[in-house]
Design a protein around this motif. Structure first.
Motif, PDB file in Angstrom:
ATOM      1  N   LEU A  98      13.103  19.590 -11.132  1.00 34.46           N
ATOM      2  CA  LEU A  98      11.767  19.388 -10.306  1.00 34.46           C
ATOM      3  C   LEU A  98      12.088  18.169  -9.396  1.00 34.46           C
ATOM      4  CD1 LEU A  98       8.531  20.558 -12.040  1.00 34.46           C
ATOM      5  CD2 LEU A  98      10.041  21.815 -10.427  1.00 34.46           C
ATOM      6  N   ALA A  99      12.455  17.095 -10.167  1.00 33.39           N
ATOM      7  CA  ALA A  99      12.993  15.581  -9.442  1.00 33.39           C
ATOM      8  C   ALA A  99      13.742  16.072  -8.357  1.00 33.39           C
ATOM      9  CB  ALA A  99      13.428  14.635 -10.410  1.00 33.39           C
ATOM     10  N   GLY A 100      14.789  17.028  -8.517  1.00 34.20           N
ATOM     11  CA  GLY A 100      15.703  17.143  -7.391  1.00 34.20           C
ATOM     12  C   GLY A 100      15.273  17.677  -6.456  1.00 34.20           C
ATOM     13  N   TYR A 101      14.240  18.762  -6.495  1.00 31.81           N
ATOM     14  CA  TYR A 101      13.718  19.381  -5.491  1.00 31.81           C
ATOM     15  C   TYR A 101      12.628  18.287  -4.691  1.00 31.81           C
ATOM     16  CZ  TYR A 101      15.313  24.118  -5.554  1.00 31.81           C
ATOM     17  OH  TYR A 101      16.061  25.138  -5.376  1.00 31.81           O
ATOM     18  N   VAL A 102      11.963  17.401  -5.581  1.00 31.89           N
ATOM     19  CA  VAL A 102      11.116  16.594  -4.992  1.00 31.89           C
ATOM     20  C   VAL A 102      12.078  15.583  -3.961  1.00 31.89           C
ATOM     21  CG1 VAL A 102      10.098  14.296  -5.244  1.00 31.89           C
ATOM     22  CG2 VAL A 102       9.326  16.508  -6.779  1.00 31.89           C
ATOM     23  N   GLU A 103      13.076  15.191  -4.588  1.00 28.73           N
ATOM     24  CA  GLU A 103      13.955  14.427  -3.741  1.00 28.73           C
ATOM     25  C   GLU A 103      14.572  15.248  -2.467  1.00 28.73           C
ATOM     26  OE1 GLU A 103      16.230  11.115  -2.450  1.00 28.73           O
ATOM     27  OE2 GLU A 103      15.050  11.152  -4.149  1.00 28.73           O
ATOM     28  N   ARG A 104      14.947  16.510  -2.495  1.00 35.85           N
ATOM     29  CA  ARG A 104      15.240  17.167  -1.174  1.00 35.85           C
ATOM     30  C   ARG A 104      14.265  17.296  -0.302  1.00 35.85           C
ATOM     31  NH1 ARG A 104      18.538  18.953  -5.473  1.00 35.85           N
ATOM     32  NH2 ARG A 104      17.349  20.773  -6.144  1.00 35.85           N
ATOM     33  N   ALA A 105      12.758  17.506  -0.860  1.00 36.65           N
ATOM     34  CA  ALA A 105      11.708  17.699   0.053  1.00 36.65           C
ATOM     35  C   ALA A 105      10.988  16.366   0.620  1.00 36.65           C
ATOM     36  CB  ALA A 105      10.592  18.341  -0.861  1.00 36.65           C
ATOM     37  N   PHE A 174       5.950  26.794  -7.223  1.00 39.94           N
ATOM     38  CA  PHE A 174       5.727  25.469  -7.143  1.00 39.94           C
ATOM     39  C   PHE A 174       6.756  24.803  -6.052  1.00 39.94           C
ATOM     40  CE2 PHE A 174       6.416  20.994  -8.012  1.00 39.94           C
ATOM     41  CZ  PHE A 174       5.478  20.381  -7.200  1.00 39.94           C
ATOM     42  N   VAL A 175       8.143  25.157  -6.556  1.00 40.69           N
ATOM     43  CA  VAL A 175       9.408  24.749  -5.766  1.00 40.69           C
ATOM     44  C   VAL A 175       9.221  25.089  -4.440  1.00 40.69           C
ATOM     45  CG1 VAL A 175      11.741  24.833  -5.547  1.00 40.69           C
ATOM     46  CG2 VAL A 175      10.591  24.278  -7.907  1.00 40.69           C
ATOM     47  N   TRP A 176       9.010  26.090  -4.070  1.00 43.96           N
ATOM     48  CA  TRP A 176       9.130  26.657  -2.843  1.00 43.96           C
ATOM     49  C   TRP A 176       7.863  26.474  -1.973  1.00 43.96           C
ATOM     50  CZ3 TRP A 176      13.781  27.003  -1.575  1.00 43.96           C
ATOM     51  CH2 TRP A 176      14.562  27.337  -2.418  1.00 43.96           C
ATOM     52  N   GLY A 177       6.738  26.377  -2.587  1.00 43.01           N
ATOM     53  CA  GLY A 177       5.721  25.848  -1.893  1.00 43.01           C
ATOM     54  C   GLY A 177       5.807  24.425  -1.368  1.00 43.01           C
ATOM     55  N   LEU A 178       6.304  23.597  -2.356  1.00 42.12           N
ATOM     56  CA  LEU A 178       6.604  22.196  -2.166  1.00 42.12           C
ATOM     57  C   LEU A 178       7.529  22.208  -0.761  1.00 42.12           C
ATOM     58  CD1 LEU A 178       6.760  19.096  -2.740  1.00 42.12           C
ATOM     59  CD2 LEU A 178       8.753  19.776  -4.637  1.00 42.12           C
ATOM     60  N   ARG A 179       8.578  23.031  -0.912  1.00 38.39           N
ATOM     61  CA  ARG A 179       9.420  22.944   0.457  1.00 38.39           C
ATOM     62  C   ARG A 179       8.817  23.170   1.551  1.00 38.39           C
ATOM     63  NH1 ARG A 179      14.718  22.207  -0.495  1.00 38.39           N
ATOM     64  NH2 ARG A 179      14.342  21.234   1.640  1.00 38.39           N
ATOM     65  N   THR A 187       3.963  12.030   0.829  1.00 36.49           N
ATOM     66  CA  THR A 187       5.021  11.124   0.186  1.00 36.49           C
ATOM     67  C   THR A 187       5.693  11.544  -0.987  1.00 36.49           C
ATOM     68  OG1 THR A 187       3.519   9.679  -1.365  1.00 36.49           O
ATOM     69  CG2 THR A 187       3.618   9.076   0.972  1.00 36.49           C
ATOM     70  N   ARG A 188       6.898  10.926  -1.426  1.00 35.54           N
ATOM     71  CA  ARG A 188       7.788  11.441  -2.317  1.00 35.54           C
ATOM     72  C   ARG A 188       7.009  11.105  -3.565  1.00 35.54           C
ATOM     73  NH1 ARG A 188      11.234   9.280  -5.998  1.00 35.54           N
ATOM     74  NH2 ARG A 188      13.173  10.677  -6.515  1.00 35.54           N
ATOM     75  N   GLN A 192       6.343  13.620  -6.773  1.00 36.47           N
ATOM     76  CA  GLN A 192       6.611  13.529  -8.097  1.00 36.47           C
ATOM     77  C   GLN A 192       5.609  13.507  -9.052  1.00 36.47           C
ATOM     78  OE1 GLN A 192      10.417  13.223  -9.054  1.00 36.47           O
ATOM     79  NE2 GLN A 192       9.019  14.031 -11.059  1.00 36.47           N
ATOM     80  N   ALA A 193       4.494  12.947  -8.614  1.00 35.82           N
ATOM     81  CA  ALA A 193       3.124  12.804  -9.781  1.00 35.82           C
ATOM     82  C   ALA A 193       2.709  14.324  -9.779  1.00 35.82           C
ATOM     83  CB  ALA A 193       2.236  11.844  -8.865  1.00 35.82           C
ATOM     84  N   THR A 194       2.789  15.110  -8.835  1.00 37.73           N
ATOM     85  CA  THR A 194       2.426  16.645  -9.019  1.00 37.73           C
ATOM     86  C   THR A 194       3.270  17.091  -9.764  1.00 37.73           C
ATOM     87  OG1 THR A 194       1.476  16.318  -6.629  1.00 37.73           O
ATOM     88  CG2 THR A 194       1.690  18.660  -7.646  1.00 37.73           C
ATOM     89  N   ALA A 195       4.555  17.216  -9.541  1.00 39.59           N
ATOM     90  CA  ALA A 195       5.405  17.765 -10.443  1.00 39.59           C
ATOM     91  C   ALA A 195       5.353  17.574 -11.847  1.00 39.59           C
ATOM     92  CB  ALA A 195       7.159  17.729 -10.091  1.00 39.59           C
ATOM     93  N   ASP A 196       5.085  16.064 -12.216  1.00 42.59           N
ATOM     94  CA  ASP A 196       4.988  15.772 -13.607  1.00 42.59           C
ATOM     95  C   ASP A 196       3.713  16.289 -14.119  1.00 42.59           C
ATOM     96  OD1 ASP A 196       7.209  14.350 -13.371  1.00 42.59           O
ATOM     97  OD2 ASP A 196       6.177  12.375 -12.947  1.00 42.59           O
TER      98      ASP A 196
END
Length: 204
Positions: A98-105, A174-179, A187-188, A192-196
């Motif tokens: 998830l952190a990787g997707y947050v970074e890429r988003a 969640f990942v694809w909604g995030l993108r 903000t990042r 990240q807080a949402t993913a956690d």
């Protein structure tokens, strides 16, 4: 390893170029502009190929797009293999995923968006080849996440009432909604807080 493809020049002499480099450059164009907005001159400029060389190597715009989409999917699966490495503790692996997707988003990458998401919205509903690739990727991603969650369950880390397959579907959504949503000004730190917070609901 890049493959060198012999292509016949207008003068009849063979010429070679790096197929994978051309696919990667084409992928960048499709990613930035979308399939329909990408014209042949855009691809010729990006790949540095003549019209004849491009058609000889790839067939047509649609075939080149499928090659570019396959390249994008292969890159995404390689990243997933690293982030969800079975040698990692499963919860740590999912947090890295998830952190990787947050970074890429986040930042400029987030504003650019995801080629798969854009392609699914633009083409998947009426292009069978594209739809098959996008659906296959989502299915593979869901299966790999479910496998990690099953390992977490076996290790006693999964919270009561959490079922691996359902939780995997939620995480993939969640990942694809995030993108999609991350193309806005969020903000990042927020993502990240949402993913956690989401992962915390799944684990002890």
């Amino acid at each position: 390893m890049s493959r060198q493809a012999p292509v016949q020049s207008l003068r009849g002499r063979p010429r070679s170029f790096d197929i994978e480099a051309a696919v990667e450059r084409a992928m960048d164009v499709f990613w930035s502009r979308g399939y329909h907005a990408t014209a042949l001159p855009d691809l010729l400029r990006a790949t540095k190929l003549s019209r004849g060389s491009l058609y000889a190597a790839f067939g047509d715009k649609h075939s080149l797009f499928l090659r570019a989409l396959d390249r994008y999917i292969a890159d995404a699966l390689t990243r997933m293999d690293v982030e969800l490495d079975p040698r990692k503790e499963p919860v740590a692996g999912l947090r890295a995923y998830l952190a990787g997707y947050v970074e890429r988003a986040s930042g400029a990458n987030g504003r650019r968006g995801c080629l798969l998401v854009a392609t699914a919205m633009e083409l998947a509903g009426h292009d069978a080849e594209v739809g098959r690739r996008v659906a296959g990727f989502f299915k593979t991603m869901e299966a790999r996440v479910a496998d990690v969650l099953s390992r977490a369950e076996a290790a006693g880390r999964l919270a009561d009432g959490v079922e691996p397959a359902s939780a995997a579907r939620i995480l993939v959504c969640f990942v694809w909604g995030l993108r999609v949503v991350a193309k806005t000004a969020q903000t990042r730190i927020t993502w990240q807080a949402t993913a956690d917070a989401l992962l915390d609901r799944f684990f002890r």
